[in-house]
Design a protein around this motif. Structure first.
Motif, PDB file in Angstrom:
ATOM      1  N   VAL A 112       9.428   8.985  61.829  1.00 27.28           N
ATOM      2  CA  VAL A 112       8.893   7.462  61.746  1.00 27.28           C
ATOM      3  C   VAL A 112       7.507   7.281  60.343  1.00 27.28           C
ATOM      4  O   VAL A 112       7.432   6.102  59.328  1.00 27.28           O
ATOM      5  CB  VAL A 112       8.402   7.155  62.711  1.00 27.28           C
ATOM      6  CG1 VAL A 112       7.411   5.680  62.785  1.00 27.28           C
ATOM      7  CG2 VAL A 112       9.445   7.463  64.043  1.00 27.28           C
ATOM      8  N   ALA A 113       6.412   7.945  60.389  1.00 34.32           N
ATOM      9  CA  ALA A 113       5.803   7.635  59.574  1.00 34.32           C
ATOM     10  C   ALA A 113       6.189   7.874  58.025  1.00 34.32           C
ATOM     11  O   ALA A 113       5.843   7.250  56.652  1.00 34.32           O
ATOM     12  CB  ALA A 113       4.639   8.900  59.457  1.00 34.32           C
ATOM     13  N   GLU A 114       7.372   9.152  58.152  1.00 37.18           N
ATOM     14  CA  GLU A 114       7.792   8.692  56.306  1.00 37.18           C
ATOM     15  C   GLU A 114       8.716   7.855  55.841  1.00 37.18           C
ATOM     16  O   GLU A 114       8.454   7.381  54.479  1.00 37.18           O
ATOM     17  CB  GLU A 114       8.814  10.049  55.940  1.00 37.18           C
ATOM     18  CG  GLU A 114       7.377  11.371  55.834  1.00 37.18           C
ATOM     19  CD  GLU A 114       8.320  12.944  55.781  1.00 37.18           C
ATOM     20  OE1 GLU A 114       9.408  12.676  56.641  1.00 37.18           O
ATOM     21  OE2 GLU A 114       7.516  13.851  55.415  1.00 37.18           O
ATOM     22  N   ALA A 115       9.308   7.475  57.083  1.00 34.03           N
ATOM     23  CA  ALA A 115      10.069   6.018  56.434  1.00 34.03           C
ATOM     24  C   ALA A 115       9.576   4.855  56.655  1.00 34.03           C
ATOM     25  O   ALA A 115       9.888   3.820  55.615  1.00 34.03           O
ATOM     26  CB  ALA A 115      11.249   6.371  58.155  1.00 34.03           C
ATOM     27  N   LEU A 116       8.477   4.530  57.471  1.00 34.19           N
ATOM     28  CA  LEU A 116       7.804   3.125  57.106  1.00 34.19           C
ATOM     29  C   LEU A 116       7.148   3.552  55.335  1.00 34.19           C
ATOM     30  O   LEU A 116       7.429   2.456  55.206  1.00 34.19           O
ATOM     31  CB  LEU A 116       6.507   3.700  57.746  1.00 34.19           C
ATOM     32  CG  LEU A 116       5.128   2.338  58.085  1.00 34.19           C
ATOM     33  CD1 LEU A 116       5.824   1.538  58.401  1.00 34.19           C
ATOM     34  CD2 LEU A 116       4.172   2.859  59.395  1.00 34.19           C
ATOM     35  N   ALA A 117       6.319   4.158  54.962  1.00 32.72           N
ATOM     36  CA  ALA A 117       6.064   4.537  53.557  1.00 32.72           C
ATOM     37  C   ALA A 117       7.363   4.656  52.800  1.00 32.72           C
ATOM     38  O   ALA A 117       6.894   4.019  51.819  1.00 32.72           O
ATOM     39  CB  ALA A 117       5.862   6.559  53.092  1.00 32.72           C
ATOM     40  N   ALA A 118       8.795   4.748  53.514  1.00 31.26           N
ATOM     41  CA  ALA A 118      10.186   4.388  51.714  1.00 31.26           C
ATOM     42  C   ALA A 118      10.323   3.255  52.692  1.00 31.26           C
ATOM     43  O   ALA A 118      11.145   2.876  51.404  1.00 31.26           O
ATOM     44  CB  ALA A 118      10.733   5.884  52.369  1.00 31.26           C
TER      45      ALA A 118
END
Length: 167
Positions: A112-118
């Motif tokens: 979720v954190a990586e997708a949020l950043a992307a």
């Protein structure tokens, strides 16, 4: 149920977890050894994994503009159990998020954190069909996809609307 391609990056894990339950048939792949192995889960971890799955489903429904399918534990509270930290490589200064353990909650929090950043988190949605709610990644240009499969859930919805007009 979806005829769409899998979500990118770590979101594929989130999509796969949400899609372990076929709402229409009631089949839950987490009931099988193979289904649990896919997520490295033991039987003792199933209640927490199912709680996480349904909280994720509620978030994905929200991405599509729909209310939760039922009352769930807030996703924020579940992911708070799996803190991440920023690991910085001393040689080149590169940084990455790292989960504190290899639990399902930690892997989902990282995804979720990586997708949020992307900028991709909001594109992972749940089908609006109440007998489905399958997770899908919305690749449409405007980001307004409504169904996991146009040929199944979309066609059913359109046929219901057509029949309602005819009645």
């Amino acid at each position: 149920m979806s005829d769409r391609s899998p979500a990118p990056g770590g979101l594929e894990l989130v999509q796969a977890l949400v899609n372990t339950l076929d709402i229409e048939s009631g089949t839950d792949s987490l009931d099988t050894v193979e289904g649990r192995a896919r997520f490295a889960l033991t039987e003792d971890e199933l209640p927490r994994a199912r709680e996480l799955r349904e909280s994720l489903r509620a978030a994905l429904l929200a991405h599509a503009g729909h209310p939760p399918h039922r009352e769930v534990t807030p996703l924020t509270r579940l992911l708070a159990r799996a803190p991440l930290y920023v690991a910085v490589d001393e040689r080149d200064g590169s940084a990455c998020l790292t989960p504190t353990d290899d639990s399902l909650h930690a892997r989902v929090a990282l995804a979720v954190a990586e997708a949020l950043a992307a900028g991709t988190w909001g594109r992972l949605k749940a089908c609006e069909a109440v007998t489905c709610h399958w997770a899908y990644y919305d690749r449409s240009p405007a980001g307004r996809g409504r169904w996991c499969s146009m040929s199944v859930c979309g066609a059913r919805a359109k046929m219901r609307r057509y029949r309602a007009k005819e009645a």
